[in-house]
Scaffold this active site. Sequence first.
Site, PDB file in Angstrom:
ATOM      1  N   SER A   1      14.770  -0.619   6.018  1.00 35.51           N
ATOM      2  CA  SER A   1      14.971  -0.356   7.445  1.00 35.51           C
ATOM      3  C   SER A   1      16.023   0.726   7.665  1.00 35.51           C
ATOM      4  O   SER A   1      17.158   0.609   7.189  1.00 35.51           O
ATOM      5  CB  SER A   1      15.443  -1.625   8.150  1.00 35.51           C
TER       6      SER A   1
ATOM      7  N   HIS B   1      10.766   2.148  10.255  1.00 30.78           N
ATOM      8  CA  HIS B   1       9.833   2.308   9.127  1.00 30.78           C
ATOM      9  C   HIS B   1       8.738   3.280   9.583  1.00 30.78           C
ATOM     10  O   HIS B   1       7.794   2.889  10.280  1.00 30.78           O
ATOM     11  CB  HIS B   1       9.220   0.958   8.722  1.00 30.78           C
TER      12      HIS B   1
ATOM     13  N   HIS C   1       6.101  -6.087   5.734  1.00 25.57           N
ATOM     14  CA  HIS C   1       6.828  -7.359   5.641  1.00 25.57           C
ATOM     15  C   HIS C   1       5.870  -8.508   5.937  1.00 25.57           C
ATOM     16  O   HIS C   1       4.926  -8.354   6.708  1.00 25.57           O
ATOM     17  CB  HIS C   1       7.976  -7.403   6.665  1.00 25.57           C
TER      18      HIS C   1
ATOM     19  N   TYR D   1       6.326 -10.970   7.868  1.00 23.78           N
ATOM     20  CA  TYR D   1       6.303 -11.350   9.294  1.00 23.78           C
ATOM     21  C   TYR D   1       5.415 -10.448  10.141  1.00 23.78           C
ATOM     22  O   TYR D   1       5.124 -10.761  11.294  1.00 23.78           O
ATOM     23  CB  TYR D   1       7.727 -11.403   9.877  1.00 23.78           C
ATOM     24  N   GLU D   2       4.984  -9.294   9.566  1.00 29.02           N
ATOM     25  CA  GLU D   2       4.070  -8.432  10.324  1.00 29.02           C
ATOM     26  C   GLU D   2       2.667  -9.028  10.358  1.00 29.02           C
ATOM     27  O   GLU D   2       1.794  -8.521  11.061  1.00 29.02           O
ATOM     28  CB  GLU D   2       4.052  -7.023   9.721  1.00 29.02           C
TER      29      GLU D   2
ATOM     30  N   ALA E   1      17.692  -3.343   3.936  1.00 25.68           N
ATOM     31  CA  ALA E   1      18.835  -3.705   4.759  1.00 25.68           C
ATOM     32  C   ALA E   1      18.962  -5.220   4.678  1.00 25.68           C
ATOM     33  O   ALA E   1      17.950  -5.925   4.707  1.00 25.68           O
ATOM     34  CB  ALA E   1      18.585  -3.275   6.198  1.00 25.68           C
TER      35      ALA E   1
ATOM     36  N   MET F   1      14.420  -9.829   4.291  1.00 28.40           N
ATOM     37  CA  MET F   1      13.037 -10.239   4.570  1.00 28.40           C
ATOM     38  C   MET F   1      12.032  -9.429   3.752  1.00 28.40           C
ATOM     39  O   MET F   1      10.890  -9.252   4.180  1.00 28.40           O
ATOM     40  CB  MET F   1      12.724 -10.045   6.065  1.00 28.40           C
ATOM     41  N   SER F   2      12.449  -8.926   2.592  1.00 29.41           N
ATOM     42  CA  SER F   2      11.517  -8.058   1.853  1.00 29.41           C
ATOM     43  C   SER F   2      11.829  -8.054   0.358  1.00 29.41           C
ATOM     44  O   SER F   2      12.471  -8.949  -0.166  1.00 29.41           O
ATOM     45  CB  SER F   2      11.610  -6.624   2.406  1.00 29.41           C
TER      46      SER F   2
ATOM     47  N   ASN G   1      24.988  -6.023   8.184  1.00 26.56           N
ATOM     48  CA  ASN G   1      25.636  -6.975   9.098  1.00 26.56           C
ATOM     49  C   ASN G   1      26.139  -8.156   8.278  1.00 26.56           C
ATOM     50  O   ASN G   1      25.643  -8.399   7.184  1.00 26.56           O
ATOM     51  CB  ASN G   1      24.633  -7.467  10.166  1.00 26.56           C
TER      52      ASN G   1
ATOM     53  N   HIS H   1      18.535  -6.142  15.245  1.00 31.44           N
ATOM     54  CA  HIS H   1      17.943  -5.020  14.492  1.00 31.44           C
ATOM     55  C   HIS H   1      18.635  -3.693  14.817  1.00 31.44           C
ATOM     56  O   HIS H   1      18.708  -2.803  13.965  1.00 31.44           O
ATOM     57  CB  HIS H   1      16.440  -4.946  14.779  1.00 31.44           C
TER      58      HIS H   1
HETATM   59  O1  LIG Z   1      12.561  -3.524   5.040  1.00 33.95           O
HETATM   60  P1  LIG Z   1      13.910  -4.158   5.108  1.00 33.95           P
HETATM   61  O2  LIG Z   1      14.046  -5.328   4.208  1.00 33.95           O
HETATM   62  O3  LIG Z   1      15.040  -3.153   4.892  1.00 33.95           O
HETATM   63  O4  LIG Z   1      14.080  -4.678   6.610  1.00 33.95           O
HETATM   64  C1  LIG Z   1      15.091  -5.574   7.043  1.00 33.95           C
HETATM   65  C2  LIG Z   1      14.492  -6.949   7.238  1.00 33.95           C
HETATM   66  C3  LIG Z   1      13.829  -6.814   8.583  1.00 33.95           C
HETATM   67  O5  LIG Z   1      12.591  -6.152   8.435  1.00 33.95           O
HETATM   68  C4  LIG Z   1      14.745  -5.941   9.347  1.00 33.95           C
HETATM   69  C5  LIG Z   1      15.736  -6.746  10.149  1.00 33.95           C
HETATM   70  O6  LIG Z   1      16.654  -5.919  10.809  1.00 33.95           O
HETATM   71  O7  LIG Z   1      15.469  -5.168   8.352  1.00 33.95           O
HETATM   72  N1  LIG Z   2      17.026 -12.163   6.966  1.00 35.06           N
HETATM   73  C1  LIG Z   2      17.838 -11.154   7.282  1.00 35.06           C
HETATM   74  N2  LIG Z   2      17.392  -9.902   7.147  1.00 35.06           N
HETATM   75  C2  LIG Z   2      18.233  -8.914   7.461  1.00 35.06           C
HETATM   76  N3  LIG Z   2      18.061  -7.586   7.401  1.00 35.06           N
HETATM   77  C3  LIG Z   2      19.194  -7.006   7.822  1.00 35.06           C
HETATM   78  N4  LIG Z   2      20.101  -7.935   8.158  1.00 35.06           N
HETATM   79  C4  LIG Z   2      19.520  -9.129   7.934  1.00 35.06           C
HETATM   80  C5  LIG Z   2      19.973 -10.487   8.082  1.00 35.06           C
HETATM   81  O1  LIG Z   2      21.089 -10.775   8.497  1.00 35.06           O
HETATM   82  N5  LIG Z   2      19.083 -11.453   7.736  1.00 35.06           N
END
Ligand SMILES: O=P(O)(O)O[C@@H]1C[C@H](O)[C@@H](CO)O1
Ligand SMILES: Nc1nc2[nH]cnc2c(=O)[nH]1
Length: 285
Positions: free
Chosen positions: A29, A60, A82, A84-85, A112, A215-216, A239, A253
Amino acid sequence: RFSQTKKNDADWLLTQTAVRPLVGIVCGSGLGGLADLLKDQVAFNYRDIPNFPQSTVHGHAGRLVFGTLKGRPCVCMQGRFHLYEGYPIQKITLPMRIFKMLGVKTVILTNAAGGLNQDFKVGDIMIIKDHLNMPGFAGNNPLTGPNDERFGVRFPCMSDAYDRELLQMAMDVGSELGYSDFLREGVYCALGGPSFETIAECRMLHKLGVDAVGMSTVHEVIVARHCGMRVFALSLITNQAVMDYDSEEKANHNEVLQTAKQRAQQLEKLVSTMVIRMKHNNNYS
Ligand SMILES: O=P(O)(O)O[C@@H]1C[C@H](O)[C@@H](CO)O1
Ligand SMILES: Nc1nc2[nH]cnc2c(=O)[nH]1
Protein backbone atom coordinates in the site's frame (compact mmCIF):
# COMPACT_ATOMS: atom_id res chain seq x y z
CA ARG A 1 -7.12 -26.10 -16.98
CA PHE A 2 -6.13 -23.59 -14.28
CA SER A 3 -2.51 -24.32 -15.08
CA GLN A 4 -3.15 -23.83 -18.80
CA THR A 5 -4.69 -20.42 -18.06
CA LYS A 6 -1.59 -19.37 -16.16
CA LYS A 7 0.59 -20.55 -19.01
CA ASN A 8 -1.44 -18.47 -21.44
CA ASP A 9 -1.04 -15.34 -19.27
CA ALA A 10 2.70 -15.87 -19.02
CA ASP A 11 3.00 -16.60 -22.77
CA TRP A 12 0.99 -13.50 -23.57
CA LEU A 13 3.25 -11.35 -21.38
CA LEU A 14 6.39 -12.91 -22.90
CA THR A 15 5.24 -11.95 -26.38
CA GLN A 16 4.68 -8.33 -25.29
CA THR A 17 8.14 -7.61 -23.88
CA ALA A 18 11.74 -8.68 -24.44
CA VAL A 19 12.59 -8.30 -20.73
CA ARG A 20 13.13 -11.70 -19.03
CA PRO A 21 12.96 -10.77 -15.36
CA LEU A 22 15.09 -12.43 -12.69
CA VAL A 23 13.59 -10.37 -9.89
CA GLY A 24 9.86 -9.95 -9.18
CA ILE A 25 8.78 -7.13 -6.88
CA VAL A 26 5.39 -6.64 -5.21
CA CYS A 27 4.53 -3.13 -4.00
CA GLY A 28 2.52 -2.74 -0.81
CA SER A 29 0.00 0.00 0.00
CA GLY A 30 1.37 3.38 -1.07
CA LEU A 31 4.71 1.84 -2.10
CA GLY A 32 4.10 1.74 -5.86
CA GLY A 33 6.92 4.25 -6.44
CA LEU A 34 9.29 1.27 -6.48
CA ALA A 35 8.14 0.52 -10.03
CA ASP A 36 9.09 4.03 -11.17
CA LEU A 37 12.76 3.20 -10.55
CA LEU A 38 12.77 0.75 -13.45
CA LYS A 39 14.40 1.93 -16.68
CA ASP A 40 13.23 1.09 -20.22
CA GLN A 41 9.76 0.34 -18.91
CA VAL A 42 7.13 -1.75 -20.60
CA ALA A 43 3.97 -1.52 -18.49
CA PHE A 44 0.56 -3.22 -18.64
CA ASN A 45 -2.63 -2.28 -16.89
CA TYR A 46 -3.97 -5.33 -15.05
CA ARG A 47 -7.24 -4.96 -16.95
CA ASP A 48 -5.38 -5.60 -20.22
CA ILE A 49 -3.70 -8.84 -19.07
CA PRO A 50 -5.79 -11.93 -19.83
CA ASN A 51 -7.26 -13.54 -16.66
CA PHE A 52 -5.55 -11.09 -14.32
CA PRO A 53 -7.53 -9.79 -11.31
CA GLN A 54 -8.09 -6.02 -10.90
CA SER A 55 -6.76 -3.77 -8.14
CA THR A 56 -9.57 -2.28 -6.08
CA VAL A 57 -7.64 -0.65 -3.22
CA HIS A 58 -6.49 2.99 -3.03
CA GLY A 59 -2.68 3.03 -3.13
CA HIS A 60 -2.50 0.00 -5.48
CA ALA A 61 -2.29 1.33 -9.05
CA GLY A 62 -2.94 -1.95 -10.89
CA ARG A 63 -0.01 -2.06 -13.32
CA LEU A 64 2.58 -4.70 -14.10
CA VAL A 65 5.84 -2.96 -14.99
CA PHE A 66 8.80 -4.63 -16.70
CA GLY A 67 12.16 -2.87 -16.81
CA THR A 68 15.73 -2.88 -15.60
CA LEU A 69 17.55 -1.68 -12.50
CA LYS A 70 21.15 -0.93 -13.46
CA GLY A 71 20.83 -3.59 -16.14
CA ARG A 72 19.12 -6.19 -13.91
CA PRO A 73 15.85 -7.30 -15.52
CA CYS A 74 12.88 -6.93 -13.14
CA VAL A 75 9.10 -7.11 -13.11
CA CYS A 76 7.12 -5.12 -10.60
CA MET A 77 3.51 -5.41 -9.47
CA GLN A 78 2.35 -1.88 -8.79
CA GLY A 79 -0.50 -3.06 -6.63
CA ARG A 80 -1.38 -6.45 -5.16
CA PHE A 81 -4.56 -8.38 -4.43
CA HIS A 82 -5.94 -9.07 -0.97
CA LEU A 83 -8.29 -11.68 0.45
CA TYR A 84 -10.76 -9.01 1.55
CA GLU A 85 -11.24 -7.86 -2.05
CA GLY A 86 -13.23 -11.04 -2.48
CA TYR A 87 -10.91 -12.94 -4.81
CA PRO A 88 -10.31 -16.65 -4.19
CA ILE A 89 -6.94 -17.12 -2.49
CA GLN A 90 -5.57 -18.93 -5.58
CA LYS A 91 -6.41 -15.89 -7.69
CA ILE A 92 -4.62 -13.39 -5.45
CA THR A 93 -1.47 -15.50 -5.59
CA LEU A 94 -1.67 -16.23 -9.35
CA PRO A 95 0.97 -13.54 -10.09
CA MET A 96 3.56 -15.61 -8.18
CA ARG A 97 3.09 -18.50 -10.58
CA ILE A 98 3.25 -16.10 -13.50
CA PHE A 99 6.51 -14.70 -12.07
CA LYS A 100 7.85 -18.25 -11.95
CA MET A 101 6.89 -18.89 -15.57
CA LEU A 102 8.51 -15.62 -16.64
CA GLY A 103 11.81 -16.87 -15.17
CA VAL A 104 11.88 -14.94 -11.88
CA LYS A 105 14.35 -16.36 -9.34
CA THR A 106 13.92 -13.93 -6.44
CA VAL A 107 10.71 -12.32 -5.19
CA ILE A 108 10.77 -9.14 -3.12
CA LEU A 109 7.51 -8.38 -1.31
CA THR A 110 6.67 -5.17 0.50
CA ASN A 111 3.69 -4.25 2.63
CA ALA A 112 2.29 -1.69 5.03
CA ALA A 113 1.69 -3.05 8.52
CA GLY A 114 0.69 -2.07 12.04
CA GLY A 115 3.44 -2.26 14.66
CA LEU A 116 2.82 -4.49 17.68
CA ASN A 117 6.39 -4.62 18.96
CA GLN A 118 6.51 -1.84 21.53
CA ASP A 119 10.07 -0.92 20.48
CA PHE A 120 8.93 -0.15 16.94
CA LYS A 121 8.11 3.35 15.77
CA VAL A 122 5.95 4.52 12.89
CA GLY A 123 8.24 4.73 9.84
CA ASP A 124 10.39 1.75 10.86
CA ILE A 125 11.16 -0.80 8.16
CA MET A 126 10.85 -4.36 9.46
CA ILE A 127 12.62 -7.09 7.51
CA ILE A 128 10.35 -10.14 7.79
CA LYS A 129 12.12 -13.16 9.25
CA ASP A 130 9.03 -15.34 9.75
CA HIS A 131 5.26 -15.22 9.61
CA LEU A 132 2.01 -16.36 11.20
CA ASN A 133 -0.55 -17.37 8.60
CA MET A 134 -3.85 -16.78 10.43
CA PRO A 135 -6.11 -17.48 7.43
CA GLY A 136 -4.09 -20.70 7.02
CA PHE A 137 -4.97 -21.76 10.59
CA ALA A 138 -8.59 -21.66 9.43
CA GLY A 139 -7.85 -23.75 6.34
CA ASN A 140 -7.51 -20.87 3.88
CA ASN A 141 -4.17 -21.69 2.26
CA PRO A 142 -3.36 -20.84 -1.39
CA LEU A 143 -2.08 -24.39 -1.97
CA THR A 144 -5.45 -25.92 -1.05
CA GLY A 145 -6.76 -28.18 -3.81
CA PRO A 146 -5.02 -30.57 -6.17
CA ASN A 147 -1.25 -30.07 -6.13
CA ASP A 148 0.36 -29.16 -9.45
CA GLU A 149 3.61 -31.14 -9.22
CA ARG A 150 5.11 -29.07 -12.02
CA PHE A 151 5.31 -26.17 -9.59
CA GLY A 152 6.24 -27.94 -6.36
CA VAL A 153 5.62 -30.63 -3.79
CA ARG A 154 2.38 -31.32 -1.95
CA PHE A 155 3.81 -30.42 1.47
CA PRO A 156 6.32 -27.60 1.08
CA CYS A 157 8.63 -26.63 3.95
CA MET A 158 8.12 -23.12 5.38
CA SER A 159 10.81 -23.01 8.08
CA ASP A 160 13.18 -21.57 5.47
CA ALA A 161 10.60 -19.31 3.80
CA TYR A 162 12.52 -16.05 4.24
CA ASP A 163 16.00 -16.20 2.72
CA ARG A 164 18.55 -15.61 5.48
CA GLU A 165 21.27 -14.34 3.16
CA LEU A 166 18.96 -11.70 1.73
CA LEU A 167 17.91 -10.74 5.28
CA GLN A 168 21.58 -10.26 6.15
CA MET A 169 22.13 -8.33 2.95
CA ALA A 170 19.25 -5.98 3.85
CA MET A 171 20.82 -5.32 7.24
CA ASP A 172 24.23 -4.67 5.65
CA VAL A 173 22.84 -2.43 2.91
CA GLY A 174 20.63 -0.61 5.44
CA SER A 175 23.60 0.08 7.68
CA GLU A 176 25.70 1.35 4.73
CA LEU A 177 22.85 3.69 3.76
CA GLY A 178 22.63 5.00 7.35
CA TYR A 179 19.21 3.42 7.97
CA SER A 180 20.11 1.36 11.07
CA ASP A 181 18.05 3.59 13.38
CA PHE A 182 14.84 2.56 11.66
CA LEU A 183 15.69 -0.90 10.34
CA ARG A 184 14.30 -3.84 12.37
CA GLU A 185 13.55 -7.48 11.84
CA GLY A 186 10.57 -9.43 13.05
CA VAL A 187 7.56 -11.68 12.65
CA TYR A 188 4.66 -10.60 10.41
CA CYS A 189 1.13 -11.89 10.89
CA ALA A 190 -1.45 -11.84 8.10
CA LEU A 191 -5.14 -11.49 8.91
CA GLY A 192 -7.98 -11.48 6.40
CA GLY A 193 -9.00 -7.83 6.88
CA PRO A 194 -10.47 -5.47 5.82
CA SER A 195 -11.40 -4.42 9.35
CA PHE A 196 -8.41 -3.38 11.43
CA GLU A 197 -7.78 -5.23 14.70
CA THR A 198 -9.59 -4.77 17.98
CA ILE A 199 -7.55 -4.00 21.08
CA ALA A 200 -8.05 -7.57 22.33
CA GLU A 201 -6.84 -8.96 19.00
CA CYS A 202 -3.71 -6.76 19.11
CA ARG A 203 -2.98 -7.90 22.66
CA MET A 204 -3.41 -11.52 21.68
CA LEU A 205 -1.12 -11.21 18.63
CA HIS A 206 1.50 -9.41 20.73
CA LYS A 207 1.45 -12.28 23.23
CA LEU A 208 1.89 -14.73 20.35
CA GLY A 209 5.16 -13.04 19.37
CA VAL A 210 3.92 -11.01 16.42
CA ASP A 211 5.88 -7.84 15.68
CA ALA A 212 3.73 -6.46 12.86
CA VAL A 213 0.23 -7.19 11.59
CA GLY A 214 -1.12 -6.81 8.07
CA MET A 215 -3.47 -8.24 5.45
CA SER A 216 -1.19 -9.67 2.76
CA THR A 217 2.18 -11.15 1.79
CA VAL A 218 2.10 -14.57 3.48
CA HIS A 219 -0.12 -16.11 0.77
CA GLU A 220 2.28 -14.86 -1.89
CA VAL A 221 5.27 -16.13 0.11
CA ILE A 222 3.75 -19.62 0.37
CA VAL A 223 3.14 -19.87 -3.38
CA ALA A 224 6.53 -18.37 -4.24
CA ARG A 225 8.33 -20.86 -1.95
CA HIS A 226 6.24 -23.76 -3.21
CA CYS A 227 7.65 -23.17 -6.70
CA GLY A 228 11.20 -22.63 -5.47
CA MET A 229 11.65 -18.87 -5.79
CA ARG A 230 13.84 -17.14 -3.21
CA VAL A 231 11.88 -14.72 -0.99
CA PHE A 232 12.73 -11.45 0.68
CA ALA A 233 9.96 -9.44 2.37
CA LEU A 234 9.66 -6.28 4.40
CA SER A 235 6.97 -4.33 6.23
CA LEU A 236 6.80 -0.59 6.55
CA ILE A 237 5.35 0.14 10.00
CA THR A 238 2.76 2.71 8.97
CA ASN A 239 0.90 2.89 12.29
CA GLN A 240 1.11 1.60 15.84
CA ALA A 241 -1.43 -1.10 16.59
CA VAL A 242 -3.75 0.10 19.35
CA MET A 243 -3.14 -1.91 22.53
CA ASP A 244 -4.62 0.32 25.19
CA TYR A 245 -8.28 1.13 26.00
CA ASP A 246 -7.28 4.71 26.94
CA SER A 247 -5.71 5.35 23.54
CA GLU A 248 -7.31 7.89 21.22
CA GLU A 249 -5.53 6.39 18.18
CA LYS A 250 -7.67 4.87 15.43
CA ALA A 251 -6.10 2.84 12.62
CA ASN A 252 -7.04 4.17 9.20
CA HIS A 253 -5.92 3.75 5.59
CA ASN A 254 -5.08 7.46 5.13
CA GLU A 255 -2.47 7.28 7.87
CA VAL A 256 -1.09 4.14 6.22
CA LEU A 257 -0.71 5.93 2.87
CA GLN A 258 0.71 9.05 4.53
CA THR A 259 3.47 7.13 6.33
CA ALA A 260 4.23 5.19 3.14
CA LYS A 261 4.74 8.49 1.32
CA GLN A 262 7.16 9.75 3.98
CA ARG A 263 9.39 6.67 3.99
CA ALA A 264 8.97 5.59 0.34
CA GLN A 265 12.24 7.00 -0.98
CA GLN A 266 14.40 5.28 1.62
CA LEU A 267 12.54 2.02 1.20
CA GLU A 268 13.02 2.24 -2.57
CA LYS A 269 16.74 2.93 -2.12
CA LEU A 270 17.11 -0.10 0.16
CA VAL A 271 15.31 -2.43 -2.27
CA SER A 272 17.03 -1.13 -5.41
CA THR A 273 20.50 -1.35 -3.83
CA MET A 274 19.75 -4.94 -2.86
CA VAL A 275 18.60 -5.84 -6.38
CA ILE A 276 21.77 -4.39 -7.87
CA ARG A 277 23.91 -6.30 -5.38
CA MET A 278 22.13 -9.65 -5.72
CA LYS A 279 23.85 -12.51 -7.40
CA HIS A 280 21.28 -14.35 -9.41
CA ASN A 281 22.94 -17.72 -9.06
CA ASN A 282 21.50 -17.62 -5.51
CA ASN A 283 24.80 -16.67 -3.87
CA TYR A 284 25.34 -13.49 -1.96
CA SER A 285 28.96 -12.57 -1.37
O1 LIG B 1 -0.90 -4.54 0.43
P1 LIG B 1 -0.59 -4.16 1.84
O2 LIG B 1 -0.41 -5.34 2.73
O3 LIG B 1 0.60 -3.20 1.93
O4 LIG B 1 -1.85 -3.34 2.36
C1 LIG B 1 -2.10 -3.02 3.72
C2 LIG B 1 -3.18 -3.93 4.26
C3 LIG B 1 -4.43 -3.28 3.73
O5 LIG B 1 -4.61 -3.64 2.38
C4 LIG B 1 -4.13 -1.83 3.80
C5 LIG B 1 -4.61 -1.23 5.09
O6 LIG B 1 -4.26 0.12 5.19
O7 LIG B 1 -2.68 -1.73 3.75
N1 LIG C 1 -4.19 -5.66 9.71
C1 LIG C 1 -3.55 -4.49 9.60
N2 LIG C 1 -3.08 -4.13 8.40
C2 LIG C 1 -2.43 -2.97 8.32
N3 LIG C 1 -1.85 -2.38 7.26
C3 LIG C 1 -1.33 -1.21 7.68
N4 LIG C 1 -1.57 -1.03 8.99
C4 LIG C 1 -2.25 -2.12 9.40
C5 LIG C 1 -2.78 -2.52 10.68
O1 LIG C 1 -2.67 -1.84 11.69
N5 LIG C 1 -3.41 -3.72 10.71
